[in-house]
Scaffold this active site. Structure first.
Site, mmCIF file in Angstrom:
data_model
loop_
_atom_site.group_PDB
_atom_site.id
_atom_site.type_symbol
_atom_site.label_atom_id
_atom_site.label_comp_id
_atom_site.label_asym_id
_atom_site.label_seq_id
_atom_site.Cartn_x
_atom_site.Cartn_y
_atom_site.Cartn_z
ATOM 1 N N HIS A 25 -17.251 165.785 64.360
ATOM 2 C CA HIS A 25 -16.809 164.398 64.194
ATOM 3 C C HIS A 25 -15.586 164.157 65.075
ATOM 4 C CE1 HIS A 25 -15.996 160.937 61.083
ATOM 5 N NE2 HIS A 25 -15.589 160.599 62.300
ATOM 6 N N HIS A 27 -14.516 161.153 68.069
ATOM 7 C CA HIS A 27 -14.839 159.995 68.915
ATOM 8 C C HIS A 27 -14.140 160.245 70.236
ATOM 9 C CE1 HIS A 27 -16.258 157.626 65.417
ATOM 10 N NE2 HIS A 27 -15.385 158.390 64.780
ATOM 11 N N HIS A 204 -21.172 157.096 59.601
ATOM 12 C CA HIS A 204 -19.938 157.033 58.829
ATOM 13 C C HIS A 204 -20.260 156.322 57.510
ATOM 14 C CE1 HIS A 204 -17.997 158.029 62.568
ATOM 15 N NE2 HIS A 204 -16.773 157.805 62.121
ATOM 16 N N GLU A 207 -15.820 156.362 53.938
ATOM 17 C CA GLU A 207 -14.466 156.605 54.478
ATOM 18 C C GLU A 207 -13.526 155.700 53.677
ATOM 19 O OE1 GLU A 207 -13.888 155.402 58.560
ATOM 20 O OE2 GLU A 207 -11.955 156.438 58.733
ATOM 21 N N ASP A 285 -11.666 163.578 64.296
ATOM 22 C CA ASP A 285 -11.918 162.125 64.325
ATOM 23 C C ASP A 285 -11.375 161.479 65.609
ATOM 24 O OD1 ASP A 285 -13.062 159.797 63.362
ATOM 25 O OD2 ASP A 285 -11.583 159.435 61.800
ATOM 26 N N ASP A 286 -10.089 161.151 65.634
ATOM 27 C CA ASP A 286 -9.459 160.498 66.800
ATOM 28 C C ASP A 286 -8.115 161.193 67.047
ATOM 29 O OD1 ASP A 286 -11.304 158.021 67.128
ATOM 30 O OD2 ASP A 286 -10.812 158.063 64.996
HETATM 31 N N1 ADE Z 1 -14.214 154.765 65.244
HETATM 32 C C1 ADE Z 1 -13.305 155.674 65.642
HETATM 33 N N2 ADE Z 1 -12.760 156.272 64.577
HETATM 34 C C2 ADE Z 1 -13.354 155.743 63.479
HETATM 35 C C3 ADE Z 1 -13.244 155.968 62.091
HETATM 36 N N3 ADE Z 1 -12.388 156.853 61.583
HETATM 37 N N4 ADE Z 1 -14.014 155.230 61.265
HETATM 38 C C4 ADE Z 1 -14.859 154.325 61.759
HETATM 39 N N5 ADE Z 1 -15.015 154.085 63.047
HETATM 40 C C5 ADE Z 1 -14.273 154.802 63.917
HETATM 41 ZN ZN ZN Z 2 -14.980 158.731 62.804
#
Ligand code: ADE
Ligand code: ZN
Length: 345
Positions: A25, A27, A204, A207, A285-286
């Site tokens: 996971h 992005h 997703h 969350e 994630d990011d």
């Molecule tokens: N796009 C990038 N990060 C995300 C996240 N945590 N939840 C949903 N969309 C995303």
């Molecule tokens: Zn994500």
């Protein structure tokens, strides 16, 4: 390995860093560091609404998912040429290799780019070339195309049409962006078409959104993995289903902290998910926005929640078992996890 050897607590951080792991996971647009955003802006003549790297970093004070997404989409506006996508992915893949990530399944958001006039081919060319080159640094990397759920079903279908000529350069599809108000069932027909194409399916769910979205991701979209899924703990019947069907959850602890899904890392429910027998994994994630790549997620989460070497072993195994790697590659990865754990005993 049926019995994980006793490992002294002071060796746990080194073990977490050294163990081979898969990232399920990430992005790729969320790996764009502020320094690279400014470098690409200059290269492409894009004017940013921030005066400096520091000014941009100061804006990274998020209160929920949407407050993050607004800045994340603005950051991606500097990506125009295939080389930009390559440079972004290559920077991530080098960091992954340094964290002993040997398998990664990378999300990308083509609609963020095609909406600005960038061709699908440009996006996929740059990213795919970086994934191919990653073999040289010991990383097996694949791509997963994500549909933006705040956009329409029709736009998702158009995106799929644009991507199908490059079908052999991505292994699956996902669903991301603003969750609440955009339930998985909005994309039922798109996912059915992706399944016919033999693509892997993930989404997703849970969350910020309710357990009902996790149920519909499973039962309507028929996904193989749930991205995040931490809200599942609110529904005992769902927890039972996830455990029984061994559905992987790609949990992202530092993301959940920064987007205020949990008020403190010490209150994260990763331990509860594992103890309930769910196939949870740890992911970044990011990472450019949330303060850490894979090892930082492991180190901070273990320190805050008191997880131990048994949990580390389970998480490392789950990451490969929940991946879309071949059975042979999974077996090899699990053997190498066992070797690293034995060497720390
Ligand atoms: N796009 C990038 N990060 C995300 C996240 N945590 N939840 C949903 N969309 C995303
Ligand atoms: Zn994500």
């Amino acid at each position: 390995m049926t019995n994980v050897p006793a490992i002294p607590a002071d060796r746990l951080p080194a073990l977490l860093a050294a163990m081979p792991k898969a990232e399920l996971h990430i992005h790729i647009e969320g790996s764009l560091e502020p320094e690279l955003i400014f470098q690409l802006a200059q290269r492409n003549g894009v004017v940013l609404p921030y005066a400096s790297v520091e000014d941009l970093r100061r804006a990274y004070a998020f209160t929920n998912l949407q407050s993050f997404l607004d800045i994340y989409y603005a950051g991606a506006s500097v990506l125009l040429q295939a080389q930009d996508f390559y440079d972004m992915a290559w920077a991530y893949l080098q960091r992954a290799a340094a964290d002993n990530v040997v398998r990664t399944e990378i999300f990308f958001d083509p609609q963020t780019h095609t909406a600005r006039g960038v061709a699908m081919e440009t996006v996929i060319d740059g990213l795919h070339r970086a994934c191919t080159d990653a073999r040289r640094i010991g990383v097996d990397a694949e791509l997963i195309l994500c549909f933006l759920r705040h956009l329409s079903e029709e736009e998702a279908f158009e995106t799929l049409e644009q991507a199908l000529p490059f079908r052999n350069r991505f292994i699956g599809v996902g669903l991301d962006s603003s969750e609440v108000g955009h339930p998985p069932e909005k994309f039922a027909r798109v996912f059915a078409k992706c399944a016919q194409q033999g693509l892997h399916l993930v989404a997703h769910a849970g969350e910020e959104g309710p357990p009902a979205y996790v149920w519909s991701a499973l039962d309507v979209l028929k996904v193989e993995r749930i991205d995040h899924g931490v809200q599942s703990a609110r529904d005992p019947a769902l927890m039972k289903r996830l455990a029984q069907d061994r559905i992987p959850l790609t949990v992202c602890p530092l993301s959940n902290l920064k987007l205020q899904v949990f008020p403190e890392l010490g209150q994260h429910n990763l331990r509860a998910l594992l103890d309930a027998g769910l196939m949870a994994t740890v992911n970044s994630d990011d990472p450019a926005y949330f303060g850490g790549y894979m090892n930082e997620n492991f180190l901070q989460t273990f320190a805050a929640t008191g997880l131990d070497a048994q949990h580390a072993y389970r998480l490392a195994r789950n990451s490969f078992e929940g991946s879309f790697a071949s059975p042979g590659a999974k077996r090899k990865a699990i053997e190498s996890i066992d070797e690293v754990f034995a060497s720390f005993a």
